[in-house]
Design an enzyme around this catalytic site. Structure first.
Site, PDB file in Angstrom:
ATOM      1  N   ARG A  47       0.847  -1.195   0.000  1.00 29.17           N
ATOM      2  CA  ARG A  47       0.000   0.000   0.000  1.00 29.17           C
ATOM      3  C   ARG A  47       0.882   1.245   0.000  1.00 29.17           C
ATOM      4  O   ARG A  47       2.061   1.174   0.393  1.00 29.17           O
ATOM      5  CB  ARG A  47      -0.927  -0.019   1.217  1.00 29.17           C
ATOM      6  CG  ARG A  47      -0.199  -0.183   2.530  1.00 29.17           C
ATOM      7  CD  ARG A  47      -1.172  -0.318   3.686  1.00 29.17           C
ATOM      8  NE  ARG A  47      -0.468  -0.783   4.885  1.00 29.17           N
ATOM      9  CZ  ARG A  47      -1.064  -0.988   6.048  1.00 29.17           C
ATOM     10  NH1 ARG A  47      -2.357  -0.785   6.161  1.00 29.17           N
ATOM     11  NH2 ARG A  47      -0.373  -1.420   7.088  1.00 29.17           N
ATOM     12  N   HIS A 106      -3.598 -19.355   4.001  1.00 29.73           N
ATOM     13  CA  HIS A 106      -4.510 -19.788   5.053  1.00 29.73           C
ATOM     14  C   HIS A 106      -5.892 -19.848   4.400  1.00 29.73           C
ATOM     15  O   HIS A 106      -6.219 -18.971   3.599  1.00 29.73           O
ATOM     16  CB  HIS A 106      -4.474 -18.775   6.204  1.00 29.73           C
ATOM     17  CG  HIS A 106      -5.199 -19.192   7.453  1.00 29.73           C
ATOM     18  ND1 HIS A 106      -5.669 -20.479   7.663  1.00 29.73           N
ATOM     19  CD2 HIS A 106      -5.523 -18.498   8.571  1.00 29.73           C
ATOM     20  CE1 HIS A 106      -6.241 -20.528   8.864  1.00 29.73           C
ATOM     21  NE2 HIS A 106      -6.180 -19.342   9.426  1.00 29.73           N
TER      22      HIS A 106
HETATM   23  P1  NAP Z   1       1.529  -9.936   8.604  1.00 29.24           P
HETATM   24  O1  NAP Z   1       2.955 -10.200   8.940  1.00 29.24           O
HETATM   25  O2  NAP Z   1       0.676  -9.347   9.666  1.00 29.24           O
HETATM   26  O3  NAP Z   1       1.433  -8.987   7.297  1.00 29.24           O
HETATM   27  C1  NAP Z   1       1.910  -7.721   7.335  1.00 29.24           C
HETATM   28  C2  NAP Z   1       1.938  -7.160   5.924  1.00 29.24           C
HETATM   29  O4  NAP Z   1       0.600  -6.948   5.467  1.00 29.24           O
HETATM   30  C3  NAP Z   1       2.664  -5.828   5.893  1.00 29.24           C
HETATM   31  O5  NAP Z   1       3.508  -5.739   4.768  1.00 29.24           O
HETATM   32  C4  NAP Z   1       1.513  -4.861   5.810  1.00 29.24           C
HETATM   33  O6  NAP Z   1       1.787  -3.687   5.105  1.00 29.24           O
HETATM   34  C5  NAP Z   1       0.504  -5.627   5.002  1.00 29.24           C
HETATM   35  N1  NAP Z   1      -0.822  -5.047   5.230  1.00 29.24           N
HETATM   36  C6  NAP Z   1      -1.476  -4.897   6.403  1.00 29.24           C
HETATM   37  N2  NAP Z   1      -2.644  -4.267   6.216  1.00 29.24           N
HETATM   38  C7  NAP Z   1      -2.720  -3.999   4.888  1.00 29.24           C
HETATM   39  C8  NAP Z   1      -3.676  -3.342   4.076  1.00 29.24           C
HETATM   40  N3  NAP Z   1      -4.802  -2.860   4.607  1.00 29.24           N
HETATM   41  N4  NAP Z   1      -3.431  -3.253   2.749  1.00 29.24           N
HETATM   42  C9  NAP Z   1      -2.301  -3.739   2.223  1.00 29.24           C
HETATM   43  N5  NAP Z   1      -1.348  -4.373   2.928  1.00 29.24           N
HETATM   44  C10 NAP Z   1      -1.562  -4.477   4.250  1.00 29.24           C
HETATM   45  O7  NAP Z   1       0.816 -11.242   8.042  1.00 29.24           O
HETATM   46  P2  NAP Z   1       1.318 -12.759   8.173  1.00 29.24           P
HETATM   47  O8  NAP Z   1       1.356 -13.150   9.605  1.00 29.24           O
HETATM   48  O9  NAP Z   1       2.514 -12.966   7.324  1.00 29.24           O
HETATM   49  O10 NAP Z   1       0.058 -13.489   7.521  1.00 29.24           O
HETATM   50  C11 NAP Z   1      -0.173 -13.427   6.121  1.00 29.24           C
HETATM   51  C12 NAP Z   1      -0.993 -14.640   5.719  1.00 29.24           C
HETATM   52  O11 NAP Z   1      -0.218 -15.815   5.925  1.00 29.24           O
HETATM   53  C13 NAP Z   1      -2.260 -14.836   6.536  1.00 29.24           C
HETATM   54  O12 NAP Z   1      -3.246 -15.366   5.696  1.00 29.24           O
HETATM   55  C14 NAP Z   1      -1.849 -15.829   7.586  1.00 29.24           C
HETATM   56  O13 NAP Z   1      -2.913 -16.593   8.116  1.00 29.24           O
HETATM   57  C15 NAP Z   1      -0.918 -16.707   6.777  1.00 29.24           C
HETATM   58  N6  NAP Z   1       0.069 -17.445   7.579  1.00 29.24           N
HETATM   59  C16 NAP Z   1       0.887 -16.750   8.407  1.00 29.24           C
HETATM   60  C17 NAP Z   1       1.879 -17.427   9.103  1.00 29.24           C
HETATM   61  C18 NAP Z   1       2.889 -16.636   9.881  1.00 29.24           C
HETATM   62  O14 NAP Z   1       4.038 -17.023   9.847  1.00 29.24           O
HETATM   63  N7  NAP Z   1       2.552 -15.535  10.547  1.00 29.24           N
HETATM   64  C19 NAP Z   1       1.994 -18.825   9.008  1.00 29.24           C
HETATM   65  C20 NAP Z   1       1.145 -19.518   8.130  1.00 29.24           C
HETATM   66  C21 NAP Z   1       0.177 -18.800   7.420  1.00 29.24           C
HETATM   67  P3  NAP Z   1       2.779  -2.536   5.640  1.00 29.24           P
HETATM   68  O15 NAP Z   1       4.129  -3.033   5.278  1.00 29.24           O
HETATM   69  O16 NAP Z   1       2.326  -1.377   4.827  1.00 29.24           O
HETATM   70  O17 NAP Z   1       2.525  -2.399   7.092  1.00 29.24           O
HETATM   71 MG    MG Z   2      -2.850 -20.319  12.436  1.00 32.22          MG
END
Ligand code: NAP
Ligand code: MG
Length: 324
Positions: A47, A106
């Protein structure tokens, strides 16, 4: 069990394709870097004003705003937080190419209707079963992380092969790709978060700590017993399974565990677990998650503040200072 590895997977469906990774957080960073190192053309979509752009470019990745990133991509991987997928998808949908693929890590947002993908799109999931940091570090060590994959919509006839090629390119085929569905993955994941590892285990440790302290045991000893030993059992279970873990502990611990474990985790616990699963499947938690996001995360903010103020946390800090 349907488990596929690199040798079973054709990388061709992803060759020459451009992948837009939306979000550069935990998964976004790891998947973008792994794809890049696998020779895939990657653009990180962010974004406007995102603080992550400099960080991604510093490690050699190409970045763009969401709209141009999506418009240029054959595969759009949605790796922003689940609870904002509805708004994010509304914003990008007009720019997703006809016949492109939409990917997730997910099943939640598709399973519970936050996202209703356009009919011309392939929709797949590759969900690594662990954090992005480990997905990346395993990859750089030449290893991989096990992942669950699924297809929710096969518009082109190529969704399955594309999903597998994607899983291979992020390194998960080195460990194994397990076939599932969006519903099964989402429901099992939410169930575990609430009722087992992330919800129940910490509360069990806290309850044990508080019971010992109430019984006159020092907080330090209570912490070492009830919380500090978790890593020992986790390592043993990973290395040997639960039965194998039981074989290597002392007879004292083994008998204690045999007599005590089922007194605590009794039929009532199993009944409440079944209730959690039923509620997850009915979409109750998904509704809570969206409500939490739209209200600015009030319950999470409150809990985060309160969590730090307990005797257990104070004890943890004292012991870790002593260690370091
Ligand atoms: P995360 O770290 O919270 O993602 C953060 C990113 O999302 C940042 O780059 C942020 O942008 C962007 N973001 C947040 N709000 C936004 C918006 N309104 N518009 C555009 N971009 C936005 O997420 P995550 O934990 O990696 O999870 C991502 C997916 O992977 C989910 O579906 C989750 O269930 C899945 N998953 C995650 C893990 C894990 O390791 N956490 C494991 C397995 C599956 P900015 O840089 O601008 O802040
Ligand atoms: Mg989970």
């Amino acid at each position: 069990m349907n488990l596929l590895r690199d040798a079973d997977i054709d990388p061709a469906p992803l060759a020459g394709k451009r992948v837009a990774i939306l979000g550069y957080g935990n998964q976004g960073r790891a998947q973008a870097l792994n794809l890049h190192d696998s020779g895939i053309d990657v653009v990180v979509g962010l974004r406007g004003g995102s603080g992550s752009a400099n960080e991604a470019e510093a490690v050699g990745l190409t970045t763009a705003l969401l709209e141009p990133a999506v418009a240029s991509a054959d595969v759009v991987m949605v790796l922003a937080p689940d609870e904002i997928h509805a708004a994010l998808y509304r914003e990008i949908e007009p720019h997703v190419r006809n016949g492109a693929a939409l990917g997730f890590s997910h099943g939640l947002s598709v399973r519970f209707g936050f996202v209703e993908p356009r009919a011309d799109l392939d929709v797949f999931m590759v969900a690594p079963k662990g954090p992005g940091t480990a997905l990346r570090s395993l990859f750089t060590e030449g290893k991989g992380m096990i992942a669950v994959w699924a297809v929710a919509q096969d518009a082109t006839g190529g969704a399955r092969d594309l999903a597998l090629a994607y899983g291979r390119a992020i390194g998960c085929g080195r460990a194994g790709l397990i076939a599932s569905s969006f519903a099964e993955e989402a429901e099992a994941d939410l169930f575990n978060e609430q009722a087992v590892v992330w919800g129940a285990v910490p509360e069990l440790l806290i309850a044990g700590f508080e019971t010992l302290v109430a019984g006159g045991v020092s907080p330090e000893l209570a912490y070492l017993e009830c919380v500090g030993e978790l890593k020992l059992i986790a390592d043993l279970i990973e290395a040997r399974g639960i039965a194998g873990m039981r074989e290597v502990i002392s007879n004292t611990a083994e008998l204690g565990a045999l007599l005590g474990g089922r007194r605590i985790i009794d039929e009532g616990v199993r009944q409440r677990m079944a209730q959690v699963l039923e509620e997850v499947r009915a979409g109750k938690f998904a509704a809570e998650l969206r409500q939490e996001e739209s209200g600015g995360y009030p319950r999470l903010e409150k809990a985060r503040l309160k969590n730090r103020e307990t005797l257990l946390e104070e004890t943890y800090r004292r012991l870790s200072d002593a260690e370091g």
